[in-house]
Design a protein around this motif. Structure first.
Motif, mmCIF file in Angstrom:
data_model
loop_
_atom_site.group_PDB
_atom_site.id
_atom_site.type_symbol
_atom_site.label_atom_id
_atom_site.label_comp_id
_atom_site.label_asym_id
_atom_site.label_seq_id
_atom_site.Cartn_x
_atom_site.Cartn_y
_atom_site.Cartn_z
ATOM 1 N N LEU A 13 0.829 -1.210 0.000
ATOM 2 C CA LEU A 13 0.000 0.000 0.000
ATOM 3 C C LEU A 13 0.861 1.256 0.000
ATOM 4 N N LEU A 14 1.791 1.342 0.950
ATOM 5 C CA LEU A 14 2.627 2.535 1.053
ATOM 6 C C LEU A 14 3.531 2.694 -0.163
ATOM 7 N N SER A 15 4.057 1.578 -0.664
ATOM 8 C CA SER A 15 4.938 1.644 -1.827
ATOM 9 C C SER A 15 4.203 2.144 -3.058
ATOM 10 N N VAL A 16 3.004 1.629 -3.282
ATOM 11 C CA VAL A 16 2.213 2.074 -4.442
ATOM 12 C C VAL A 16 1.944 3.574 -4.362
ATOM 13 N N LEU A 17 1.595 4.059 -3.179
ATOM 14 C CA LEU A 17 1.301 5.483 -3.029
ATOM 15 C C LEU A 17 2.552 6.342 -3.201
ATOM 16 N N VAL A 18 3.700 5.842 -2.741
ATOM 17 C CA VAL A 18 4.957 6.578 -2.942
ATOM 18 C C VAL A 18 5.323 6.594 -4.424
ATOM 19 N N VAL A 19 5.126 5.462 -5.116
ATOM 20 C CA VAL A 19 5.421 5.390 -6.547
ATOM 21 C C VAL A 19 4.500 6.355 -7.314
ATOM 22 N N ILE A 20 3.234 6.427 -6.930
ATOM 23 C CA ILE A 20 2.313 7.389 -7.546
ATOM 24 C C ILE A 20 2.819 8.815 -7.321
ATOM 25 N N HIS A 21 3.285 9.080 -6.108
ATOM 26 C CA HIS A 21 3.851 10.392 -5.775
ATOM 27 C C HIS A 21 5.046 10.712 -6.687
ATOM 28 N N TYR A 26 7.956 12.788 -11.894
ATOM 29 C CA TYR A 26 8.511 12.317 -13.171
ATOM 30 C C TYR A 26 7.731 12.896 -14.350
ATOM 31 N N ALA A 27 6.401 12.760 -14.305
ATOM 32 C CA ALA A 27 5.579 13.189 -15.436
ATOM 33 C C ALA A 27 5.702 14.688 -15.681
ATOM 34 N N MET A 28 5.716 15.486 -14.615
ATOM 35 C CA MET A 28 5.831 16.929 -14.786
ATOM 36 C C MET A 28 7.210 17.307 -15.312
ATOM 37 N N ALA A 29 8.248 16.640 -14.805
ATOM 38 C CA ALA A 29 9.602 16.922 -15.294
ATOM 39 C C ALA A 29 9.710 16.601 -16.783
ATOM 40 N N ARG A 30 9.184 15.468 -17.201
ATOM 41 C CA ARG A 30 9.244 15.093 -18.617
ATOM 42 C C ARG A 30 8.403 16.039 -19.470
ATOM 43 N N ALA A 31 7.302 16.550 -18.907
ATOM 44 C CA ALA A 31 6.477 17.506 -19.650
ATOM 45 C C ALA A 31 7.264 18.771 -19.980
ATOM 46 N N PHE A 32 8.225 19.116 -19.119
ATOM 47 C CA PHE A 32 9.080 20.284 -19.342
ATOM 48 C C PHE A 32 10.396 19.903 -20.003
ATOM 49 N N LYS A 33 10.458 18.667 -20.527
ATOM 50 C CA LYS A 33 11.642 18.163 -21.247
ATOM 51 C C LYS A 33 12.884 18.075 -20.358
ATOM 52 N N VAL A 34 12.665 17.855 -19.065
ATOM 53 C CA VAL A 34 13.780 17.601 -18.149
ATOM 54 C C VAL A 34 14.105 16.120 -18.189
ATOM 55 N N ARG A 35 15.390 15.784 -18.238
ATOM 56 C CA ARG A 35 15.791 14.377 -18.284
ATOM 57 C C ARG A 35 15.586 13.723 -16.924
ATOM 58 N N GLU A 38 16.444 7.789 -13.992
ATOM 59 C CA GLU A 38 15.917 6.544 -13.426
ATOM 60 C C GLU A 38 14.545 6.770 -12.816
ATOM 61 N N PHE A 39 13.705 5.762 -12.938
ATOM 62 C CA PHE A 39 12.451 5.706 -12.186
ATOM 63 C C PHE A 39 12.391 4.305 -11.604
ATOM 64 N N MET A 40 12.613 4.229 -10.285
ATOM 65 C CA MET A 40 12.784 2.927 -9.660
ATOM 66 C C MET A 40 11.710 2.678 -8.600
ATOM 67 N N PRO A 64 12.369 -3.305 -1.687
ATOM 68 C CA PRO A 64 11.067 -2.986 -2.289
ATOM 69 C C PRO A 64 10.141 -2.198 -1.368
ATOM 70 N N PHE A 65 10.537 -0.978 -1.083
ATOM 71 C CA PHE A 65 9.677 -0.102 -0.278
ATOM 72 C C PHE A 65 9.742 1.296 -0.872
ATOM 73 N N GLY A 66 8.615 1.805 -1.347
ATOM 74 C CA GLY A 66 8.594 3.138 -1.940
ATOM 75 C C GLY A 66 9.168 3.145 -3.338
ATOM 76 N N GLY A 67 9.794 4.241 -3.681
ATOM 77 C CA GLY A 67 10.374 4.396 -5.005
ATOM 78 C C GLY A 67 10.972 5.781 -5.140
ATOM 79 N N TYR A 68 11.596 6.030 -6.274
ATOM 80 C CA TYR A 68 12.183 7.352 -6.496
ATOM 81 C C TYR A 68 12.352 7.612 -7.990
#
Length: 468
Positions: A13-21, A26-35, A38-40, A64-68
């Motif tokens: 549960l916590l990992s999924v919510l952190v990955v969503i966070h 990630y999505a906003m950075a890519r929208a502004f063409k920022v490299r 990694e997405f782990m 396997p806890f959270g993500g970045y």
């Protein structure tokens, strides 16, 4: 088995919510063409890459806890002036490690030989060891996706051979592939203008964005958590609905005042003391306005027939007691109603978080809070109660995670936003040392809150507060 199930459900549960966070960042950075290199899924550590897309390597770590999301140029502090020389050296050589880069920087006079720093030296002071400085430069460039770490089978074989001989090979970094020029990763290339090269690479970094875009990247993570909570809560309210007590009776207690007045299960109370009632809230409110022993005039409907009688309220622990229980009615909210209810709930969470800093309210808020252990226990119980119960836990944790991250305290996203704002207004960099001191103090505060809620949750489990 139940303990293991609780741990697994809580971690997932916590990992999924952190990955969503992190996906929001990630999505906003890519929208502004920022490299984003990694997405782990998982905490930083040994990892495997599953696939690469848009210059981003997606994978799993051993923890396997959270993500970045590793966004180029988000490292704190001013840019190292040696970065352009380090980048040019890697490109000209094709591949290098910290030792060779340190040799180049010192031999060319760009970096002083090791010096003894004072005892009170901080993170803003120059690193005494050139190899450490070189490693920092290479890691920054890797974070920019301007160089790539060598994870080839051949280099891994060389590392194993070196370990067998009691040596340790430093990580090696390669110039990235350049399909437009027909260059493979690790292939040397000509660099005519070092400044032009670093300027070109800087364009795809967070630090090159305008203030408004940097803020958008920072708040995108919390916003994703809040949007997730809104979507989940609205689905529950619209599809599953809510249950509330009606003024139709499910139970009439044996020997109670209600039974003596002639009420039976299935009757619908329509009036009390001459006042019309249409819900259980109306009924309960009317009863609470009396004292034990008071008389109440009740009017009810039974199969279309209107009936009336006077009841003498009983006494239960000093409170008026009529001896009735309501039927539960399910009501599915419309989309506007669900949105309004969801916003009201998020507002309540906001107030609770703000009250954490109110000395007169903090005890009340903490008594209603839970640690990750409590969240895991409640999530495990909610799974067995159905999708709606589990969805409610998901929404509650998601909105709390999002709103807590907006607090103006480094290293939270809200704290980074505060630093960005101060720097824009003052036109000066906020010292990394100052940011680190605030971060340590904040982590100490959160650590105390975690310990407090953890002890509280252990007591709840021991006394069966959570049930199960």
């Amino acid at each position: 088995m139940q303990v293991i199930e609780t741990i697994v459900i809580g971690v997932v549960l916590l990992s999924v919510l952190v990955v969503i966070h992190e996906f929001g960042h990630y999505a906003m950075a890519r929208a502004f063409k920022v490299r984003v290199s990694e997405f782990m899924v998982g905490l930083p550590g040994p990892h495997i890459y599953l696939f690469k897309k848009g210059g981003t390597a997606f994978g799993l770590t051993a923890y396997p806890f959270g993500g970045y999301a590793r966004i180029a140029g988000m490292e704190p502090g001013p840019e190292d002036p040696l970065l352009k020389h380090a980048l040019a050296y890697v490109y000209r050589q094709g591949a290098t490690d910290a030792e060779h880069l340190a040799w180049y920087l010192t031999s060319s006079g760009l970096l002083r030989m090791p010096t003894v720093l004072p005892a009170n030296a901080g993170p803003d002071d120059q690193v005494a060891n050139p190899a450490d400085r070189a490693e920092d430069l290479l890691m920054t460039l890797e974070g920019w996706a301007s160089v790539v770490a060598d994870d080839s089978a051949e280099f891994k074989r060389q590392q194993r051979a070196a370990r067998a001989q009691g040596r340790e090979l430093s990580p090696r970094y390669l110039a990235p592939e350049d399909p437009a020029r027909g260059l493979a990763a690790g292939q040397p290339r000509l660099v005519d203008d070092e400044q032009a090269l670093i300027d070109e690479q800087r364009k795809g970094t967070y630090s090159a964005l305008s203030y408004g875009k940097r803020v958008a990247v920072l708040v995108a993570g919390p916003v994703m958590n809040i949007l997730t909570a809104i979507a989940v809560l609205m689905l529950i309210l619209c599809l599953n609905g809510v249950y509330y007590g009606s003024n139709t009776l499910a139970v009439v207690g044996e020997g109670s005042a209600a039974e003596q007045a002639g009420l039976v299960a299935g009757d619908t109370i329509t009036g009390i003391d001459g006042q019309e009632v249409s819900s259980w809230t109306d009924v309960a409110g009317a009863i609470s306005g009396h004292q034990p022993g008071d008389e109440m005039v009740l009017t009810w409907n039974r199969e279309g027939a209107e009936m009336s009688a006077t009841a003498v309220l009983g006494d239960r622990d000093g409170s008026p007691y009529l001896g009735i229980s309501p039927q539960s009615v399910n009501y599915k909210l419309s989309v506007p109603e669900a949105f309004k209810a969801t916003m009201a709930y998020i507002g309540q969470v906001c107030v609770a978080i703000v009250n954490l800093f109110n000395p007169f309210k903090v005890q009340e808020v903490l008594s209603q809070s839970a640690s990750v252990v409590g969240v895991a226990v409640m999530a495990q119980q909610a799974v067995s109660q159905g999708a709606a119960s589990f969805g409610s836990i998901v929404a509650a944790v998601s909105v709390s995670l999002g709103l807590m991250n907006l607090l103006p305290i480094p290293p939270l996203d809200g704290g980074k936003f505060l630093v960005e704002t101060i720097q824009v207004i003052s036109r000066r960099e906020v010292s990394v040392k100052v940011q680190n001191y605030i971060s340590v103090a904040a982590m100490a505060l959160f650590g105390l809150l975690f310990v407090y809620t953890l002890v509280q949750d252990i007591g709840r489990i021991a006394t069966g507060f959570f049930g199960g």
